[in-house]
Scaffold this motif. Structure first.
Motif, mmCIF file in Angstrom:
data_model
loop_
_atom_site.group_PDB
_atom_site.id
_atom_site.type_symbol
_atom_site.label_atom_id
_atom_site.label_comp_id
_atom_site.label_asym_id
_atom_site.label_seq_id
_atom_site.Cartn_x
_atom_site.Cartn_y
_atom_site.Cartn_z
ATOM 1 N N CYS A 9 0.832 -1.205 0.000
ATOM 2 C CA CYS A 9 0.000 0.000 0.000
ATOM 3 C C CYS A 9 0.865 1.252 0.000
ATOM 4 C CB CYS A 9 -0.918 -0.024 1.227
ATOM 5 S SG CYS A 9 -2.051 1.366 1.310
ATOM 6 N N TRP A 10 1.937 1.229 0.797
ATOM 7 C CA TRP A 10 2.909 2.323 0.799
ATOM 8 C C TRP A 10 4.217 1.852 1.394
ATOM 9 C CZ3 TRP A 10 4.948 3.768 5.507
ATOM 10 C CH2 TRP A 10 4.187 3.490 6.656
ATOM 11 N N SER A 11 5.268 2.614 1.109
ATOM 12 C CA SER A 11 6.584 2.288 1.636
ATOM 13 C C SER A 11 7.372 3.573 1.801
ATOM 14 C CB SER A 11 7.316 1.346 0.672
ATOM 15 O OG SER A 11 8.656 1.134 1.064
ATOM 16 N N TYR A 12 8.124 3.680 2.905
ATOM 17 C CA TYR A 12 9.025 4.811 3.078
ATOM 18 C C TYR A 12 10.149 4.419 4.025
ATOM 19 C CZ TYR A 12 10.798 9.533 3.284
ATOM 20 O OH TYR A 12 11.618 10.641 3.163
ATOM 21 N N LYS A 13 11.352 4.341 3.482
ATOM 22 C CA LYS A 13 12.534 3.916 4.223
ATOM 23 C C LYS A 13 12.274 2.548 4.866
ATOM 24 C CE LYS A 13 14.493 8.513 4.679
ATOM 25 N NZ LYS A 13 15.092 9.536 5.564
ATOM 26 N N ILE A 14 12.394 2.433 6.195
ATOM 27 C CA ILE A 14 12.234 1.112 6.815
ATOM 28 C C ILE A 14 10.770 0.819 7.167
ATOM 29 C CG2 ILE A 14 14.575 1.148 7.765
ATOM 30 C CD1 ILE A 14 13.318 1.757 10.520
ATOM 31 N N TYR A 15 9.863 1.721 6.811
ATOM 32 C CA TYR A 15 8.447 1.551 7.153
ATOM 33 C C TYR A 15 7.630 1.227 5.907
ATOM 34 C CZ TYR A 15 10.065 3.882 11.366
ATOM 35 O OH TYR A 15 10.754 4.204 12.506
ATOM 36 N N SER A 16 6.572 0.459 6.096
ATOM 37 C CA SER A 16 5.688 0.144 4.971
ATOM 38 C C SER A 16 4.386 -0.452 5.493
ATOM 39 C CB SER A 16 6.353 -0.840 4.000
ATOM 40 O OG SER A 16 6.550 -2.093 4.625
ATOM 41 N N SER A 17 3.404 -0.500 4.633
ATOM 42 C CA SER A 17 2.158 -1.205 4.922
ATOM 43 C C SER A 17 1.944 -2.246 3.842
ATOM 44 C CB SER A 17 0.960 -0.252 4.940
ATOM 45 O OG SER A 17 -0.254 -1.000 4.992
ATOM 46 N N GLU A 18 1.835 -3.507 4.266
ATOM 47 C CA GLU A 18 1.607 -4.585 3.316
ATOM 48 C C GLU A 18 0.142 -5.008 3.283
ATOM 49 O OE1 GLU A 18 4.461 -7.703 3.862
ATOM 50 O OE2 GLU A 18 6.160 -6.345 3.600
ATOM 51 N N ARG A 19 -0.738 -4.169 3.844
ATOM 52 C CA ARG A 19 -2.170 -4.418 3.652
ATOM 53 C C ARG A 19 -2.511 -4.165 2.187
ATOM 54 N NH1 ARG A 19 -4.479 -4.915 8.808
ATOM 55 N NH2 ARG A 19 -3.267 -3.896 10.460
ATOM 56 N N PHE A 20 -3.580 -4.780 1.725
ATOM 57 C CA PHE A 20 -3.889 -4.776 0.298
ATOM 58 C C PHE A 20 -4.767 -3.589 -0.078
ATOM 59 C CE2 PHE A 20 -6.537 -5.976 -3.332
ATOM 60 C CZ PHE A 20 -5.544 -6.257 -4.266
ATOM 61 N N ASP A 21 -4.296 -2.808 -1.036
ATOM 62 C CA ASP A 21 -5.004 -1.648 -1.579
ATOM 63 C C ASP A 21 -5.592 -2.052 -2.931
ATOM 64 O OD1 ASP A 21 -5.760 0.733 -2.775
ATOM 65 O OD2 ASP A 21 -3.745 1.563 -2.884
ATOM 66 N N LEU A 22 -6.912 -2.229 -2.973
ATOM 67 C CA LEU A 22 -7.562 -2.723 -4.191
ATOM 68 C C LEU A 22 -7.434 -1.739 -5.346
ATOM 69 C CD1 LEU A 22 -9.318 -4.902 -5.587
ATOM 70 C CD2 LEU A 22 -11.329 -3.654 -4.755
ATOM 71 N N LEU A 23 -7.645 -0.442 -5.095
ATOM 72 C CA LEU A 23 -7.573 0.524 -6.187
ATOM 73 C C LEU A 23 -6.160 0.614 -6.746
ATOM 74 C CD1 LEU A 23 -8.824 2.654 -7.993
ATOM 75 C CD2 LEU A 23 -8.524 4.331 -6.143
ATOM 76 N N GLY A 24 -5.169 0.742 -5.862
ATOM 77 C CA GLY A 24 -3.792 0.852 -6.337
ATOM 78 C C GLY A 24 -3.349 -0.361 -7.129
ATOM 79 N N ASN A 25 -3.682 -1.561 -6.635
ATOM 80 C CA ASN A 25 -3.270 -2.780 -7.325
ATOM 81 C C ASN A 25 -4.058 -2.999 -8.614
ATOM 82 O OD1 ASN A 25 -1.130 -4.514 -5.856
ATOM 83 N ND2 ASN A 25 -2.398 -3.693 -4.195
ATOM 84 N N SER A 26 -5.337 -2.605 -8.634
ATOM 85 C CA SER A 26 -6.114 -2.713 -9.876
ATOM 86 C C SER A 26 -5.548 -1.783 -10.944
ATOM 87 C CB SER A 26 -7.588 -2.381 -9.608
ATOM 88 O OG SER A 26 -8.175 -3.325 -8.739
#
Length: 396
Positions: free
Chosen positions: A215-232
């Motif tokens: 879903c997002w990433s910045y340096k050592i932080y990120s969210s691996e939850r699934f973003d349907l709009l972004g992935n579509s």
């Protein structure tokens, strides 16, 4: 080859969607379209541009004229540095991360539709220049602040997938292919999973051992939850390869099946975001208790416009039967209304656990993305994105 037969139910929903868009075609602000039938009279830029997907394939001349008016007003209200306001009529309403790349996508769709190849060229150049300066590392991926994209009640920090798919689309649509090729390579970098970031390591949005993008990433932080709009959008634009897209869709459908079994999902349509953030999770925020409970709004609500993009992504991968099934589910989902008696609600979003509408009725983008999804299913192609995917596949 088998073709799609439009059923009476699907056709009636198409007519209802056009009725919504005509009702919303002129609002109280500079004669620009309304975002929704009653609750949102303002012309929100992101909503307006997403409506272009459906308007452009509708063949409706009055609606197409409204597209041009929106783009002209946005260009007029563009900042000196190229940023596009969040409200089309208000040059002081600034700060959104997705309006500027959406503006580029909107111009391109209008150009492809009308053949006006130089339409708003100066404004497009300014918008591209603005995007070039949005990378903190002075590389390619653009960064954003929390709640600055379409999710005004969700934190997306740093390099967000959704916004960067739009930036990639804009680069391809305006023939910045060398930069787009490099952009593609940067997105393929893995998110960083250690607590130490080495100088030579550049984070990306690819998740190890998962078929989707972070879903997002910045340096050592990120969210691996699934973003349907972004992935579509990643599938639709060709960021995701055919094989990755197929694995991603299989994963989505499997995960949604599990959620249905657990009672976390009542619809055949996928939530916009999952797994839901639960109270006590590290990314849970106090404000979520009011706006973003699990399965609600941006924390897993079912958004018809997002599902329309997902259906287009299914067509892009060649999953035609699944796309037909989801289109029928979408036709059912846009019927219920909230707090008003309407034959078709075209609501903003529905609660995942029971499918009940909780947002505002007659949302323009809910209606327009139904039209776009239907056109994709009917023609087994994705207007405005076919060539982009071909170009992207050559750079894999």
């Amino acid at each position: 080859m088998k073709t799609y037969t439009v059923t009476e139910e699907v056709e009636q929903t198409r007519k209802a969607a056009l009725e919504v868009l005509h009702h919303n075609r002129r609002g109280p602000h500079a004669g620009l379209p309304r975002t929704a039938g009653w609750a949102y009279p303002e012309p929100y830029t992101r909503d307006m541009v997403f409506t272009f997907f459906g308007i452009a394939v509708s063949g409706d001349e009055q609606l197409i004229v409204s597209m041009r008016k929106v783009l002209d007003v946005l260009a007029h209200n563009q900042t000196e540095h190229g940023h596009i306001p969040s409200l089309a009529h208000d040059p002081e309403n600034l700060g959104a991360s997705d309006t500027t790349p959406l503006f580029l996508v909107g111009i391109s769709i209008y150009r492809q539709l009308t053949g006006e190849t130089d339409f708003l060229q100066e404004a497009a150049e300014k918008a591209l220049a603005w995007l070039y300066y949005q990378s903190p590392s002075d590389r390619l991926l653009v960064a954003q602040l929390p709640t600055s994209d379409w999710r005004d009640e969700q934190w997306v920090l740093g390099y967000g997938l959704y916004v960067n798919t739009l930036v990639y689309a804009g680069l391809r649509m305006f023939d910045r292919h060398q930069r787009a090729d490099a952009f593609l390579q940067e997105m393929r970098h893995f998110t960083i999973t250690s607590n130490v970031m080495h100088r030579h390591v550049h984070e990306g949005l690819t998740v190890k051992n998962k078929p989707y993008y972070a879903c997002w990433s910045y340096k050592i932080y990120s969210s691996e939850r699934f973003d349907l709009l972004g992935n579509s959008l990643a599938i639709l634009t060709g960021i995701a390869s055919q094989s990755r897209a197929e694995r991603m869709i299989a994963w989505i459908e499997t995960e949604c099946g599990v959620m249905r079994e657990k009672g976390d999902l009542a619809s055949e349509l996928p939530p916009n975001f999952f797994p839901y953030v639960q109270p006590g999770d590290p990314d849970w925020r106090k404000r979520d208790e009011e706006f973003n409970m699990p399965g609600d709004y941006h924390n897993g609500g079912i958004w018809p416009f997002v599902c329309g993009v997902y259906i287009a992504a299914l067509v892009a991968v060649g999953k035609y039967q699944l796309a037909e099934k989801k289109l029928l589910a979408l036709a059912h989902a846009v019927k219920p209304s909230h707090a008003q008696s309407l034959e078709y609600g075209f609501n903003e979003w529905l609660r995942a656990q029971n499918g009940l509408p909780k947002g505002q009725n007659w949302q323009s983008w809910s209606a327009a993305l139904y039209l776009y999804a239907l056109k994709c299913v009917e023609e087994r192609r994705t207007p405005f994105f076919e060539e982009m995917r071909k170009r992207s596949s050559r750079e894999k």
